[in-house]
Every structure is written in C-alpha cells, then in structure tokens.
Design a protein around this motif. Structure first.
Motif, PDB file in Angstrom:
ATOM      1  N   ALA A 237      97.995 127.825  57.690  1.00 32.00           N
ATOM      2  CA  ALA A 237      96.618 127.639  58.077  1.00 32.00           C
ATOM      3  C   ALA A 237      96.554 128.072  59.629  1.00 32.00           C
ATOM      4  O   ALA A 237      97.534 127.724  60.325  1.00 32.00           O
ATOM      5  CB  ALA A 237      96.178 126.281  57.704  1.00 32.00           C
ATOM      6  N   LEU A 238      95.436 128.848  60.068  1.00 30.99           N
ATOM      7  CA  LEU A 238      95.439 128.832  61.386  1.00 30.99           C
ATOM      8  C   LEU A 238      94.101 128.238  61.827  1.00 30.99           C
ATOM      9  O   LEU A 238      93.134 128.326  61.263  1.00 30.99           O
ATOM     10  CB  LEU A 238      94.894 130.758  61.389  1.00 30.99           C
ATOM     11  N   MET A 239      94.355 127.571  62.883  1.00 34.90           N
ATOM     12  CA  MET A 239      93.215 126.530  63.307  1.00 34.90           C
ATOM     13  C   MET A 239      92.916 126.603  64.920  1.00 34.90           C
ATOM     14  O   MET A 239      93.852 126.953  65.577  1.00 34.90           O
ATOM     15  CB  MET A 239      93.590 125.049  63.143  1.00 34.90           C
ATOM     16  N   ASP A 240      91.926 126.371  65.385  1.00 34.86           N
ATOM     17  CA  ASP A 240      91.341 126.271  66.808  1.00 34.86           C
ATOM     18  C   ASP A 240      91.020 124.793  67.021  1.00 34.86           C
ATOM     19  O   ASP A 240      90.364 124.294  66.203  1.00 34.86           O
ATOM     20  CB  ASP A 240      90.051 127.027  66.930  1.00 34.86           C
ATOM     21  N   PHE A 241      91.306 124.293  68.144  1.00 33.53           N
ATOM     22  CA  PHE A 241      90.933 123.006  68.536  1.00 33.53           C
ATOM     23  C   PHE A 241      90.262 122.939  69.863  1.00 33.53           C
ATOM     24  O   PHE A 241      90.568 123.708  70.760  1.00 33.53           O
ATOM     25  CB  PHE A 241      92.169 122.021  68.547  1.00 33.53           C
ATOM     26  N   ASP A 242      89.272 122.247  69.883  1.00 32.38           N
ATOM     27  CA  ASP A 242      88.541 121.780  71.290  1.00 32.38           C
ATOM     28  C   ASP A 242      89.139 121.018  72.076  1.00 32.38           C
ATOM     29  O   ASP A 242      90.169 120.191  71.736  1.00 32.38           O
ATOM     30  CB  ASP A 242      87.057 121.241  71.053  1.00 32.38           C
ATOM     31  N   GLU A 243      89.565 121.478  73.326  1.00 30.75           N
ATOM     32  CA  GLU A 243      90.736 120.676  74.330  1.00 30.75           C
ATOM     33  C   GLU A 243      90.020 119.482  75.094  1.00 30.75           C
ATOM     34  O   GLU A 243      90.734 118.949  75.715  1.00 30.75           O
ATOM     35  CB  GLU A 243      91.115 121.933  75.237  1.00 30.75           C
ATOM     36  N   GLU A 244      88.475 119.302  74.588  1.00 30.34           N
ATOM     37  CA  GLU A 244      87.984 118.052  75.115  1.00 30.34           C
ATOM     38  C   GLU A 244      87.834 117.171  74.308  1.00 30.34           C
ATOM     39  O   GLU A 244      88.397 115.823  74.419  1.00 30.34           O
ATOM     40  CB  GLU A 244      86.747 118.360  76.045  1.00 30.34           C
ATOM     41  N   SER A 245      87.329 117.638  72.961  1.00 29.14           N
ATOM     42  CA  SER A 245      87.037 116.624  72.080  1.00 29.14           C
ATOM     43  C   SER A 245      88.385 116.432  71.215  1.00 29.14           C
ATOM     44  O   SER A 245      88.460 115.451  70.444  1.00 29.14           O
ATOM     45  CB  SER A 245      86.020 116.990  71.124  1.00 29.14           C
ATOM     46  N   TYR A 246      89.357 117.321  71.327  1.00 28.19           N
ATOM     47  CA  TYR A 246      90.504 117.437  70.345  1.00 28.19           C
ATOM     48  C   TYR A 246      90.293 117.677  68.782  1.00 28.19           C
ATOM     49  O   TYR A 246      90.960 117.574  68.088  1.00 28.19           O
ATOM     50  CB  TYR A 246      91.363 116.186  70.474  1.00 28.19           C
ATOM     51  N   MET A 247      89.094 117.976  68.610  1.00 26.16           N
ATOM     52  CA  MET A 247      88.683 118.165  67.344  1.00 26.16           C
ATOM     53  C   MET A 247      88.713 119.774  66.818  1.00 26.16           C
ATOM     54  O   MET A 247      88.654 120.445  67.644  1.00 26.16           O
ATOM     55  CB  MET A 247      87.219 117.736  66.856  1.00 26.16           C
ATOM     56  N   CYS A 248      88.780 120.039  65.441  1.00 28.13           N
ATOM     57  CA  CYS A 248      88.863 121.215  64.852  1.00 28.13           C
ATOM     58  C   CYS A 248      87.729 122.132  64.943  1.00 28.13           C
ATOM     59  O   CYS A 248      86.612 121.609  64.642  1.00 28.13           O
ATOM     60  CB  CYS A 248      89.424 121.215  63.556  1.00 28.13           C
ATOM     61  N   THR A 249      87.558 123.306  65.561  1.00 29.56           N
ATOM     62  CA  THR A 249      86.463 124.335  65.431  1.00 29.56           C
ATOM     63  C   THR A 249      86.724 125.187  64.577  1.00 29.56           C
ATOM     64  O   THR A 249      85.381 125.850  64.245  1.00 29.56           O
ATOM     65  CB  THR A 249      86.270 124.704  67.000  1.00 29.56           C
ATOM     66  N   HIS A 250      87.805 125.453  64.021  1.00 24.51           N
ATOM     67  CA  HIS A 250      87.944 126.715  63.286  1.00 24.51           C
ATOM     68  C   HIS A 250      89.248 126.290  62.210  1.00 24.51           C
ATOM     69  O   HIS A 250      89.939 126.118  62.854  1.00 24.51           O
ATOM     70  CB  HIS A 250      88.026 127.940  63.790  1.00 24.51           C
ATOM     71  N   ILE A 251      89.120 126.841  61.095  1.00 25.14           N
ATOM     72  CA  ILE A 251      90.224 126.665  60.342  1.00 25.14           C
ATOM     73  C   ILE A 251      90.214 128.045  59.189  1.00 25.14           C
ATOM     74  O   ILE A 251      88.843 127.918  58.480  1.00 25.14           O
ATOM     75  CB  ILE A 251      90.469 125.382  59.692  1.00 25.14           C
ATOM     76  N   GLU A 252      91.103 128.512  58.931  1.00 26.25           N
ATOM     77  CA  GLU A 252      91.084 129.636  57.876  1.00 26.25           C
ATOM     78  C   GLU A 252      92.647 129.720  57.206  1.00 26.25           C
ATOM     79  O   GLU A 252      93.480 129.247  57.817  1.00 26.25           O
ATOM     80  CB  GLU A 252      90.908 130.734  58.569  1.00 26.25           C
ATOM     81  N   LEU A 253      92.703 129.971  56.106  1.00 30.45           N
ATOM     82  CA  LEU A 253      93.989 130.166  55.462  1.00 30.45           C
ATOM     83  C   LEU A 253      94.742 131.402  55.665  1.00 30.45           C
ATOM     84  O   LEU A 253      93.867 132.418  56.135  1.00 30.45           O
ATOM     85  CB  LEU A 253      93.744 130.239  53.723  1.00 30.45           C
ATOM     86  N   VAL A 254      95.912 131.161  55.562  1.00 35.72           N
ATOM     87  CA  VAL A 254      96.959 132.543  55.904  1.00 35.72           C
ATOM     88  C   VAL A 254      97.950 132.652  54.441  1.00 35.72           C
ATOM     89  O   VAL A 254      98.266 131.675  54.062  1.00 35.72           O
ATOM     90  CB  VAL A 254      97.765 132.180  57.063  1.00 35.72           C
ATOM     91  N   ASN A 255      97.660 133.729  54.057  1.00 36.54           N
ATOM     92  CA  ASN A 255      98.360 134.015  52.865  1.00 36.54           C
ATOM     93  C   ASN A 255      98.603 135.683  52.581  1.00 36.54           C
ATOM     94  O   ASN A 255      97.746 136.414  52.350  1.00 36.54           O
ATOM     95  CB  ASN A 255      97.258 133.904  51.332  1.00 36.54           C
ATOM     96  N   ILE A 256      99.783 136.040  53.255  1.00 37.34           N
ATOM     97  CA  ILE A 256     100.055 137.308  53.406  1.00 37.34           C
ATOM     98  C   ILE A 256     101.547 137.679  52.865  1.00 37.34           C
ATOM     99  O   ILE A 256     102.336 136.957  52.740  1.00 37.34           O
ATOM    100  CB  ILE A 256     100.352 137.706  54.669  1.00 37.34           C
ATOM    101  N   GLY A 257     101.551 138.924  52.232  1.00 33.04           N
ATOM    102  CA  GLY A 257     102.911 139.346  51.911  1.00 33.04           C
ATOM    103  C   GLY A 257     103.571 139.930  53.059  1.00 33.04           C
ATOM    104  O   GLY A 257     102.975 140.100  54.012  1.00 33.04           O
ATOM    105  N   VAL A 258     104.907 139.784  52.846  1.00 39.29           N
ATOM    106  CA  VAL A 258     105.861 140.176  54.076  1.00 39.29           C
ATOM    107  C   VAL A 258     106.888 141.300  53.516  1.00 39.29           C
ATOM    108  O   VAL A 258     107.335 141.371  52.608  1.00 39.29           O
ATOM    109  CB  VAL A 258     106.568 139.042  54.628  1.00 39.29           C
ATOM    110  N   GLU A 259     106.606 142.539  54.597  1.00 39.77           N
ATOM    111  CA  GLU A 259     107.317 143.511  54.384  1.00 39.77           C
ATOM    112  C   GLU A 259     108.673 143.492  55.104  1.00 39.77           C
ATOM    113  O   GLU A 259     108.580 143.039  56.287  1.00 39.77           O
ATOM    114  CB  GLU A 259     106.625 144.813  54.417  1.00 39.77           C
ATOM    115  N   GLU A 260     109.746 144.036  54.871  1.00 42.07           N
ATOM    116  CA  GLU A 260     111.146 144.001  55.772  1.00 42.07           C
ATOM    117  C   GLU A 260     110.976 145.005  56.861  1.00 42.07           C
ATOM    118  O   GLU A 260     110.333 146.177  56.602  1.00 42.07           O
ATOM    119  CB  GLU A 260     112.125 144.146  54.858  1.00 42.07           C
TER     120      GLU A 260
END
Ligand SMILES: [Fe+2]
Ligand SMILES: [Fe+2]
Length: 260
Positions: A237-260
């Motif tokens: 999961a990739l998330m953003d947080f407000d640096e004053e309230s410390y709360m989450c402002t954005h959250i999204e899932l990460v689900n990727i294939g990995v190539e060598e």
C-alpha cells in the motif's frame, strides 16, 4: 509524507522481488519511508540476520514481523542491535527487541508498531486493544503506522475503527492475499485489511502448490516448499500523511508483477 508498506516477503523469491522493485518504486513515487513485513523472508518462516540486512540494503527503512517472528533461531542474537526491526508488541514472554519503534524521517516522527491478532491465531498474546491503549498513553502525537498481523479481516477492521483518529494507518498482514478495501476512515486513519505478499505469484499464498496440497490434504510431513523460479509479484500500500494532523490523506494498493 509518503510511506510505502510492502506485505509479507516469502522466501528467496520474495527477497529478490523486493530487491528488484523497491528502488524503482521509491524513485517513481518519491517515497519518504518504506516498511516491509519480513516474517516469512527466511525460507518462509522467520527472518535471520543476513536476510534482515539484505532487506535493509534493498531499501527497507523498517521491517516488521508476525506470528513467525521467532522462526529463525538467531533472532535473539541480533534483534537488540537491529534498529530497523519491529517485532510484535503484544508478545507475552519475550523481552528482546521492540514492538513499537519511532523513526526520524526528514525531521518528522514516524512510529511503527507491530501487533498480533487473536482470532484463528495459535500464538497466545496480550489483548491488542489494551496493549495499544497502553502504548498510546506514552506516545507523543506523530505519524503512527500499525502493522496488524492477523488472520481475520474483521478483527483488523475492528482494531482500525477502535483507533480511528488515534493512529495514522492500520495495515493488515498475514493472509498473503490482498484485500480490495483500501480506504480512509472518518477520523483519518488509513486502512487495508490485508496488503498481500511479496514473492511467487502462482501457487498457494507464496508456496509451491503441490507441497501445500500434499501436506494439507494427504498429511505429508515437512514444510511447504517455495519455487524460487516462479514469476514474482509485489503487493503493498502506498499512503500519504498530513504532517500536521498526522492523518492519512491518500491510500492506494500496490499490486505489480516484477521482471528480472
Ligand atoms: Fe506471512
Ligand atoms: Fe503470519
């Protein structure tokens, strides 16, 4: 503050997947801090010192554990000197290491807490809600990320609602299966009930399918095998947080294939 959290790293193939994709993800998304769950990184159970160092070198700023926290015999030998390692907070008879660790990220405090759930889990632990309440009494306000390692998605959601507005995010781990429920609760706490895993994409929760079937269906002895040559994936999961309230402002899932 942008934080990337990656789910349970399973075996060598999981370690390689993280090593290959983490620098690219950090660069592409301008990530400030990376948390990786390493409870299955060493042969599917536990995290030895060499694999702990490997994940730190791959770009993990913090590594959390789970019910396989003591799967590797050398844990007690190195955990007290492992500044980036967070073991479950609510263990009953283990005093080494820390269950909640505070990090300085560009002058902002980021706290990471690892907690084990109780439903359908074998480990006997202190009650997570009491344990977290006790911890919060002594914590200064900060960006606080909780890795809640548990089998039950409802137990993880219940915990998140209980601490909505008091912690910044609750990320579920343990099932190795990503849930499609990334959201921000009313009080500002980010939640995913399970972020998934990093490792072999095919098979059964990161393990080679025949070894799991032979053990679970036909009672064969031994551990689950891991196919080190399987196609790889990385979940998180990739998330953003407000640096004053410390709360989450954005959250999204990460689900990727990995190539060598
Ligand atoms: Fe796991
Ligand atoms: Fe687990």
């Amino acid at each position: 503050m942008r934080i990337l959290f990656l789910g349970d790293v399973v075996g060598k193939v999981g370690r390689i997947a993280v090593h290959l994709c983490l620098p690219r993800l950090v660069n592409k998304y301008h990530v400030d801090f990376v948390i990786v769950n390493g409870e299955n990184a060493t042969h599917g159970r536990g995290l030895n010192e060499s694999h702990y160092r490997y994940l730190v070198n791959a770009g993990a700023d913090c590594i959390t554990l789970g019910n396989h926290w003591n799967g590797s015999k050398d844990l007690t030998d190195y955990i007290d000197g492992a500044d980036e390692l967070v073991r479950p907070l609510n263990l009953i008879k283990y005093s080494h290491g820390q269950g909640s660790v505070s990090f300085d990220v560009n002058g902002i405090e980021v706290r990471v807490t690892n907690m084990l759930g109780q439903a359908f889990m074998n480990e006997v632990v202190r009650q997570p809600y009491e344990c977290m309440n006790e911890l919060l009494k002594d914590c200064s306000p900060c960006i606080h990320i909780v890795d809640f390692h548990a089998d039950s998605t409802s137990e993880k959601a219940i915990f998140a609602y209980c601490f909505d507005g008091r912690v910044s995010a609750v990320l579920g781990t343990h099932t190795h299966v990503q849930t499609n429920d990334a959201r921000i609760l009313e009080g500002g706490t980010g939640l995913v009930t399970d972020v998934g895993m990093c490792g072999a994409r095919d098979g059964i929760i990161g393990y080679e399918k025949n070894s799991v079937i032979n053990k679970m269906v036909f009672g064969e002895k031994g551990q689950f095998a891991i196919n080190d040559n399987a196609p790889m994936m990385v979940n998180g999961a990739l998330m953003d947080f407000d640096e004053e309230s410390y709360m989450c402002t954005h959250i999204e899932l990460v689900n990727i294939g990995v190539e060598e």
